[in-house]
Design a protein around this motif. Sequence first.
Motif, mmCIF file in Angstrom:
data_model
loop_
_atom_site.group_PDB
_atom_site.id
_atom_site.type_symbol
_atom_site.label_atom_id
_atom_site.label_comp_id
_atom_site.label_asym_id
_atom_site.label_seq_id
_atom_site.Cartn_x
_atom_site.Cartn_y
_atom_site.Cartn_z
ATOM 1 N N HIS A 1 2.240 11.622 6.909
ATOM 2 C CA HIS A 1 1.095 12.516 6.888
ATOM 3 C C HIS A 1 1.228 13.619 5.843
ATOM 4 O O HIS A 1 0.241 14.053 5.241
ATOM 5 N N LYS A 2 2.457 14.073 5.622
ATOM 6 C CA LYS A 2 2.705 15.106 4.608
ATOM 7 C C LYS A 2 2.194 14.688 3.243
ATOM 8 O O LYS A 2 1.607 15.469 2.512
ATOM 9 N N ARG A 3 2.447 13.443 2.904
ATOM 10 C CA ARG A 3 2.110 12.987 1.560
ATOM 11 C C ARG A 3 0.816 12.185 1.525
ATOM 12 O O ARG A 3 0.388 11.746 0.467
ATOM 13 N N CYS A 4 0.262 11.977 2.679
ATOM 14 C CA CYS A 4 -0.926 11.126 2.765
ATOM 15 C C CYS A 4 -1.742 11.640 3.957
ATOM 16 O O CYS A 4 -1.746 11.041 5.034
ATOM 17 N N PRO A 5 -2.408 12.791 3.757
ATOM 18 C CA PRO A 5 -2.994 13.549 4.858
ATOM 19 C C PRO A 5 -4.040 12.788 5.673
ATOM 20 O O PRO A 5 -4.268 13.098 6.825
ATOM 21 N N TYR A 6 -4.705 11.818 5.059
ATOM 22 C CA TYR A 6 -5.740 11.115 5.795
ATOM 23 C C TYR A 6 -5.229 9.864 6.495
ATOM 24 O O TYR A 6 -5.992 9.092 7.021
ATOM 25 N N SER A 7 -3.910 9.684 6.432
ATOM 26 C CA SER A 7 -3.348 8.495 7.063
ATOM 27 C C SER A 7 -3.429 8.622 8.579
ATOM 28 O O SER A 7 -3.686 9.692 9.115
ATOM 29 N N ASN A 8 -3.179 7.515 9.223
ATOM 30 C CA ASN A 8 -3.325 7.476 10.674
ATOM 31 C C ASN A 8 -2.111 6.824 11.315
ATOM 32 O O ASN A 8 -1.510 5.923 10.744
ATOM 33 N N ILE A 9 -1.812 7.263 12.532
ATOM 34 C CA ILE A 9 -0.617 6.734 13.182
ATOM 35 C C ILE A 9 -0.759 5.257 13.526
ATOM 36 O O ILE A 9 0.238 4.544 13.653
ATOM 37 N N SER A 10 -1.975 4.780 13.624
ATOM 38 C CA SER A 10 -2.137 3.347 13.903
ATOM 39 C C SER A 10 -1.637 2.512 12.740
ATOM 40 O O SER A 10 -1.141 1.408 12.926
ATOM 41 N N THR B 1 0.844 -1.200 0.000
ATOM 42 C CA THR B 1 0.000 0.000 0.000
ATOM 43 C C THR B 1 0.874 1.243 0.000
ATOM 44 O O THR B 1 2.037 1.182 0.413
ATOM 45 N N PRO B 2 0.335 2.366 -0.456
ATOM 46 C CA PRO B 2 1.123 3.607 -0.443
ATOM 47 C C PRO B 2 1.607 3.958 0.961
ATOM 48 O O PRO B 2 2.730 4.438 1.129
ATOM 49 N N GLN B 3 0.760 3.675 1.947
ATOM 50 C CA GLN B 3 1.159 3.969 3.330
ATOM 51 C C GLN B 3 2.395 3.160 3.716
ATOM 52 O O GLN B 3 3.333 3.683 4.314
ATOM 53 N N ARG B 4 2.387 1.909 3.367
ATOM 54 C CA ARG B 4 3.538 1.055 3.704
ATOM 55 C C ARG B 4 4.790 1.520 2.973
ATOM 56 O O ARG B 4 5.876 1.551 3.541
ATOM 57 N N VAL B 5 4.612 1.896 1.712
ATOM 58 C CA VAL B 5 5.760 2.377 0.939
ATOM 59 C C VAL B 5 6.373 3.594 1.630
ATOM 60 O O VAL B 5 7.594 3.698 1.775
ATOM 61 N N LEU B 6 5.512 4.486 2.099
ATOM 62 C CA LEU B 6 6.000 5.714 2.727
ATOM 63 C C LEU B 6 6.643 5.455 4.086
ATOM 64 O O LEU B 6 7.611 6.122 4.461
ATOM 65 N N VAL B 7 6.100 4.502 4.813
ATOM 66 C CA VAL B 7 6.705 4.153 6.103
ATOM 67 C C VAL B 7 8.105 3.590 5.878
ATOM 68 O O VAL B 7 9.069 3.974 6.548
#
Lengths: 141, 141
Positions: free
Chosen positions: B42-51, B15-21
């Motif tokens: 969060h900068k690149r994926c504003p609706y993401s969550n810390i969980s 997922t994009p979130q995983r790629v960014l992490v």
Amino acid sequence: MSCHKILQAKGYRLTPQRVLVIEALHHAGGHISAEEIYKQLHKRCPYSNISTVYRTLELLKKLKLVTETDFGEGRVSYHVAEKGHHHHLVCRTCGKVTNLDESVLYPLRDTLLRDYDFDADLRHLAISGKCDECRKKGEPS
Amino acid sequence: MSCHKILQAKGYRLTPQRVLVIEALHHAGGHISAEEIYKQLHKRCPYSNISTVYRTLELLKKLKLVTETDFGEGRVSYHVAEKGHHHHLVCRTCGKVTNLDESVLYPLRDTLLRDYDFDADLRHLAISGKCDECRKKGEPS
DNA sequence: TTAAATGCAAACGCTTTGCAATTGA
DNA sequence: TCAATTGCAAAGCGTTTGCATTTAA
């Protein structure tokens, strides 16, 4: 001089709660968490509160009577401070030897015991590296 | 093999979130906290969550792609796993040598740097003590 | 298409804090 | 007496979890 007398000598009150916290710390003979101290305190002082434990530990830390160590288990452990035990940091650049408080090595020793079942002997450990002054000067290692 | 490909190869979704992490972890070049990873995500994926950050870190830990280290500051740090780096535990009783993962020494190195301004060289550290088997047998040290 | 992964919100456990009531010196 | 100390309750922190929604493959 006992913890009790040091407290009094410095003008702090010797409340029953503090006496019991100090007792728990000494009785533990090693590391003990705030929660465990509180359990013992609560037995003999049912209306006591864990915030008192934390505040007492804070005070004892300030007076260098106890050492706080974080073993990374989501909680911190406390230990009565031992005099004289220390290790050495040896600077490879200038040769300076700095005393290193024993408690700094507690987390490592504990991790080795827990994760590797290895009883590390760190009594004579000397760690080499580069000291504060040489780091500032930008001396090469 | 890159983290991305390992994830996919094991059947996990990229997922994009995983790629960014994963990017944040590699970009950090050292230790980084979940909070800091989240800021970058969060900068690149504003609706993401810390969980999501915590869940991704959990997964990467499980796959041994990242190392978690608790420096005892009330928060945990993460680090991309490095291959090959390890130290040794030497048993004083039977002579057995056990490999010790580098990450075990991170908290110590960090503490020395923070509290003593000392840049410890732990590259060749060997720790002596008593190994698991000799401890079970009750061998004297 | 569909199980895996996410966002959200709420809860978690340990620790800290504000404040009125209590108490040691 | 009276500032230091306490108990209580609430908040703080980083982290985890349940669940409905979304999404990569």
